[in-house]
Design a protein around this motif. Structure first.
Motif, mmCIF file in Angstrom:
data_model
loop_
_atom_site.group_PDB
_atom_site.id
_atom_site.type_symbol
_atom_site.label_atom_id
_atom_site.label_comp_id
_atom_site.label_asym_id
_atom_site.label_seq_id
_atom_site.Cartn_x
_atom_site.Cartn_y
_atom_site.Cartn_z
ATOM 1 N N GLU A 504 0.835 -1.200 0.000
ATOM 2 C CA GLU A 504 0.000 0.000 0.000
ATOM 3 C C GLU A 504 0.877 1.260 0.000
ATOM 4 O OE1 GLU A 504 -2.961 -0.169 -0.642
ATOM 5 O OE2 GLU A 504 -4.051 -1.743 0.413
ATOM 6 N N ALA A 505 1.938 1.244 0.787
ATOM 7 C CA ALA A 505 2.819 2.411 0.872
ATOM 8 C C ALA A 505 3.419 2.737 -0.485
ATOM 9 C CB ALA A 505 3.915 2.154 1.907
ATOM 10 N N GLU A 506 3.776 1.704 -1.246
ATOM 11 C CA GLU A 506 4.331 1.922 -2.579
ATOM 12 C C GLU A 506 3.335 2.669 -3.457
ATOM 13 O OE1 GLU A 506 6.138 -0.732 -6.305
ATOM 14 O OE2 GLU A 506 5.599 -1.681 -4.393
ATOM 15 N N TYR A 507 2.057 2.299 -3.339
ATOM 16 C CA TYR A 507 1.036 3.000 -4.125
ATOM 17 C C TYR A 507 0.924 4.469 -3.704
ATOM 18 C CZ TYR A 507 -3.601 4.580 -5.568
ATOM 19 O OH TYR A 507 -4.642 5.313 -6.086
ATOM 20 N N TYR A 508 0.937 4.728 -2.401
ATOM 21 C CA TYR A 508 0.734 6.095 -1.933
ATOM 22 C C TYR A 508 1.946 6.998 -2.176
ATOM 23 C CZ TYR A 508 -3.586 4.361 -0.035
ATOM 24 O OH TYR A 508 -4.833 3.805 0.075
ATOM 25 N N ARG A 509 3.095 6.397 -2.482
ATOM 26 C CA ARG A 509 4.262 7.198 -2.875
ATOM 27 C C ARG A 509 4.215 7.577 -4.355
ATOM 28 N NH1 ARG A 509 7.137 2.757 -0.650
ATOM 29 N NH2 ARG A 509 7.442 2.981 1.606
ATOM 30 N N ASN A 510 3.242 7.044 -5.061
ATOM 31 C CA ASN A 510 3.136 7.241 -6.514
ATOM 32 C C ASN A 510 2.968 8.731 -6.834
ATOM 33 O OD1 ASN A 510 2.376 7.289 -9.218
ATOM 34 N ND2 ASN A 510 1.097 5.464 -9.060
ATOM 35 N N PRO A 511 3.876 9.322 -7.601
ATOM 36 C CA PRO A 511 3.785 10.762 -7.893
ATOM 37 C C PRO A 511 2.593 11.134 -8.773
ATOM 38 C CG PRO A 511 5.562 9.745 -9.158
ATOM 39 C CD PRO A 511 5.078 8.704 -8.189
ATOM 40 N N SER A 512 1.938 10.139 -9.371
ATOM 41 C CA SER A 512 0.786 10.453 -10.227
ATOM 42 C C SER A 512 -0.456 10.834 -9.426
ATOM 43 C CB SER A 512 0.458 9.266 -11.136
ATOM 44 O OG SER A 512 0.003 8.158 -10.371
ATOM 45 N N LEU A 513 -0.469 10.554 -8.120
ATOM 46 C CA LEU A 513 -1.587 11.005 -7.296
ATOM 47 C C LEU A 513 -1.605 12.525 -7.266
ATOM 48 C CD1 LEU A 513 -1.510 8.582 -4.217
ATOM 49 C CD2 LEU A 513 -3.078 8.547 -6.160
ATOM 50 N N VAL A 514 -2.780 13.101 -7.466
ATOM 51 C CA VAL A 514 -2.911 14.548 -7.628
ATOM 52 C C VAL A 514 -3.274 15.200 -6.299
ATOM 53 C CG1 VAL A 514 -4.189 16.396 -8.777
ATOM 54 C CG2 VAL A 514 -3.586 14.321 -10.040
ATOM 55 N N PHE A 515 -2.495 16.196 -5.908
ATOM 56 C CA PHE A 515 -2.791 17.009 -4.724
ATOM 57 C C PHE A 515 -2.746 18.475 -5.137
ATOM 58 C CE2 PHE A 515 -1.241 13.030 -3.063
ATOM 59 C CZ PHE A 515 -2.039 12.794 -1.954
ATOM 60 N N GLU A 516 -3.697 19.242 -4.645
ATOM 61 C CA GLU A 516 -3.730 20.659 -4.996
ATOM 62 C C GLU A 516 -2.582 21.422 -4.342
ATOM 63 O OE1 GLU A 516 -7.603 22.054 -3.957
ATOM 64 O OE2 GLU A 516 -8.580 21.018 -5.646
ATOM 65 N N GLN A 517 -2.123 20.918 -3.207
ATOM 66 C CA GLN A 517 -1.013 21.553 -2.508
ATOM 67 C C GLN A 517 0.018 20.496 -2.155
ATOM 68 O OE1 GLN A 517 -2.465 23.818 0.859
ATOM 69 N NE2 GLN A 517 -4.342 24.367 -0.236
ATOM 70 N N GLU A 518 1.288 20.819 -2.301
ATOM 71 C CA GLU A 518 2.348 19.862 -2.026
ATOM 72 C C GLU A 518 2.360 19.451 -0.556
ATOM 73 O OE1 GLU A 518 5.417 17.210 -2.494
ATOM 74 O OE2 GLU A 518 4.070 18.150 -3.966
ATOM 75 N N GLU A 519 1.981 20.329 0.322
ATOM 76 C CA GLU A 519 1.969 19.998 1.750
ATOM 77 C C GLU A 519 0.955 18.889 2.054
ATOM 78 O OE1 GLU A 519 -0.918 23.273 3.798
ATOM 79 O OE2 GLU A 519 1.021 24.003 3.078
ATOM 80 N N GLN A 520 -0.101 18.771 1.249
ATOM 81 C CA GLN A 520 -1.062 17.685 1.430
ATOM 82 C C GLN A 520 -0.408 16.344 1.105
ATOM 83 O OE1 GLN A 520 -4.155 18.974 -1.222
ATOM 84 N NE2 GLN A 520 -5.065 20.401 0.264
ATOM 85 N N ARG A 521 0.373 16.296 0.019
ATOM 86 C CA ARG A 521 1.096 15.073 -0.333
ATOM 87 C C ARG A 521 2.091 14.718 0.778
ATOM 88 N NH1 ARG A 521 2.017 12.882 -5.248
ATOM 89 N NH2 ARG A 521 1.519 14.858 -6.306
ATOM 90 N N GLN A 522 2.813 15.709 1.260
ATOM 91 C CA GLN A 522 3.814 15.454 2.284
ATOM 92 C C GLN A 522 3.169 14.993 3.594
ATOM 93 O OE1 GLN A 522 7.028 15.262 1.650
ATOM 94 N NE2 GLN A 522 6.451 15.746 -0.490
ATOM 95 N N GLN A 523 1.990 15.507 3.897
ATOM 96 C CA GLN A 523 1.267 15.055 5.086
ATOM 97 C C GLN A 523 0.931 13.569 4.982
ATOM 98 O OE1 GLN A 523 -2.626 16.790 5.589
ATOM 99 N NE2 GLN A 523 -2.853 16.089 7.703
#
Length: 540
Positions: A504-523
């Motif tokens: 699951e972690a490998e999937y959530y590291r996928n850069p193709s997931l779209v976040f409006e703000q980079e801090e949301q991805r980092q969270q």
């Protein structure tokens, strides 16, 4: 002249039918459903057969025509009169709800020249034995039939509050009285009516929190919502004081590609709003899920364990053995749960139920929700199962020290079908069993077992099911006996969960997931890594 006018008026009146539009030559059948032990008239669900073929009851006072297409926008339709009968139609079948337990119908005579008879079947939830009666009718006859519904455990069954955690029906305030009577007919104390989203909102609720709670004595309907995404799975927020927005994210369910907020965020918001939160369909029913992350971080209150006739014991036991306290509840996902050949033994609402032993008080929902928070829950699609161990039951926790601990108690189960087996399970292993004899509808199992490590213990039972029916099970949530207050820890299961999370972690590291703000991805990534660290050490 006056006589001619009077005659004309009488002649005209004689040509106008009564508003009930009763057919000429029809028989009038009055049906009454009674609780066998008290004689009181009780709401119920009924079906009529004419010559062994389904026959629609008429007239009815309200209808709910269902065509489940995942947008859930069907509304109740009703006559402007006292509501005695609700007809629910789905997949070319009709289900009739006697809202007051008494109603009259117009029917053609029986073809006695062909030995034709009528048969009426009556049902009320799970803890009443279904009943049926055969009869004949003559043209223009008036007949009353009473059918008694026998409780399987008089007194004891009334101590439990049964709930369906997952109902998708649009509800306006004017619908509350009728929906509450439907719950009574299904002997369902709590209905969680859930709003959701597929591009637009669906299964709309008129209000949330206290303002949106419908109550009758011993019964409640409470608004909640199912929050869904392809990224994290389907999740539930039950009973919040307000809707937690957005209801969905991603193109499948919402209207943008964004993968935020993830469940950890809105679960906290749901709890802050007074709700209980967890995963639908066990782990969310999508290719990826943050269930393990939320368990590891203790940010959920339950998982949906029993649904669509499937009790997910193997996966549940693995999580319990991995050191997580996982409260299992149950619900239907109505009306998506309906199928073409619905087995009538199962209620429409609450075919799988989460039961809590509690007094309903002013709000049956509040009493039930408190039981969920404590883990004091029985899931069942039929039998009433009770168990105690060392004076404790589901949800209880006791710490102990020393080399071993004796666990002693008793389980009992009752249903209106023969019981196949009654078992005691410790850390996924059956440690005591009593088999049925194909006849007995009640079993008891005293047990005594010794544990040398932190352990969870629960009871489960199965009953006879027939062709075309789901398997019939009841399962108590565990009680926990923790050595030196340490959580349950079975290394093989902990390792399996750890391995699963790495994928699951490998999937959530996928850069193709779209976040409006980079801090949301980092969270999200920060919490993903924190979960890996938690799983790398023994359970805590």
């Amino acid at each position: 002249m006056y006589l001619l006018i009077l005659f004309a008026l009488l002649l005209g009146y004689s040509q106008v039918r009564d508003s009930s539009l009763r057919p000429d030559f029809s028989a009038k059948l009055t049906v009454v459903t009674l609780r066998a032990d008290t004689g009181e008239t009780v709401p119920s669900r009924v079906y009529l057969f004419k010559g062994n073929r389904p026959y629609r009851l008429s007239p009815v006072d309200a209808m709910l025509p269902l065509r489940a297409d995942t947008y859930y926008r069907e509304r109740l339709w009703r006559q402007d009169r006292d509501l005695k009968v609700l007809e629910v139609t789905a997949r070319d079948a009709s289900h009739f709800i006697l809202l007051e337990g008494r109603a009259a119908f117009n029917l053609p005579r029986s073809r006695t020249d062909q030995n034709e008879k009528y048969r009426l079947e009556a049902y009320r939830g799970m803890f009443f034995e279904p009943a049926e009666i055969e009869f004949t009718l003559q043209a223009e006859e008036e007949k009353t039939i009473s059918i008694e519904l026998k409780p399987i455990a008089p007194g004891r069954q009334d101590e439990w509050l049964a709930a369906d955690d997952h109902i998708h029906l649009m509800r306006a305030q004017e619908d509350d009285e009728l929906f509450l009577k439907w719950l009574q007919a299904e002997d369902l104390a709590v209905g969680n009516f859930l709003e959701l989203q597929r591009q637009q909102h669906a299964a709309l609720q008129y209000a949330f929190g206290r303002e949106g709670e419908a109550r009758a004595r011993g019964f409640s309907i409470r608004s909640g919502h199912e929050t869904r995404s392809r990224f994290y799975g389907h999740t539930l927020v039950l009973g919040p004081e307000q809707m937690i927005r957005p209801l969905s994210i991603g193109h499948i369910y919402a209207n943008s590609p964004a993968a935020y907020p993830f469940p950890t965020v809105f679960f906290q918001q749901g709890r802050d709003s007074g709700g209980v939160v967890g995963f639908a369909h066990f782990d969310g029913a999508m290719a990826n899920s943050t269930l393990i992350m939320n368990l590891a971080r203790k940010t959920i209150d339950f998982i949906e364990l029993f649904q669509f006739g499937v009790l997910h014991t193997d996966r549940w036991y693995e999580l319990l053995n991995a050191g997580f306290r996982v409260v299992g509840i149950a619900g239907s996902d109505f009306p998506a749960s309906l199928r073409n050949d619905w087995p009538r033994i199962f209620p429409l609402l609450g075919p799988e139920r989460a039961l809590v032993k509690a007094e309903p008080g002013e709000s049956a929902y509040d009493a039930w929700e408190e039981g969920v928070r404590q883990g004091a829950v029985l899931v069942s699609n039929g039998p009433l199962l009770e168990f105690t161990v060392n004076g404790k039951s589901s949800g209880a926790t006791e710490s102990w020290s020393g080399s071993s601990k004796v666990l002693k108690g008793e389980a009992s189960v009752v249903f209106h079908r023969p019981i196949e087996k009654l078992e005691i399970v410790v850390n996924g292993r059956v440690v005591a069993i009593r088999g049925g004899d194909t006849k007995k509808t009640a079993l008891q199992l005293p047990f005594e077992t010794e544990v040398t490590e932190s352990s969870w213990i629960a009871a489960r039972a199965s009953s006879l099911h027939r062709e075309g029916e789901y398997e019939i099970w009841a399962h108590a949530n565990p009680a926990y006996f923790l050595k030196d207050d340490e959580p349950v820890y079975v290394e093989a299961d902990r390792a399996a969960v750890r391995e699963h999370w790495e994928k699951e972690a490998e999937y959530y590291r996928n850069p193709s997931l779209v976040f409006e703000q980079e801090e949301q991805r980092q969270q999200l990534l920060r919490i993903v890594e924190e979960t890996r660290a938690i799983l790398a050490r023994p359970a805590d």
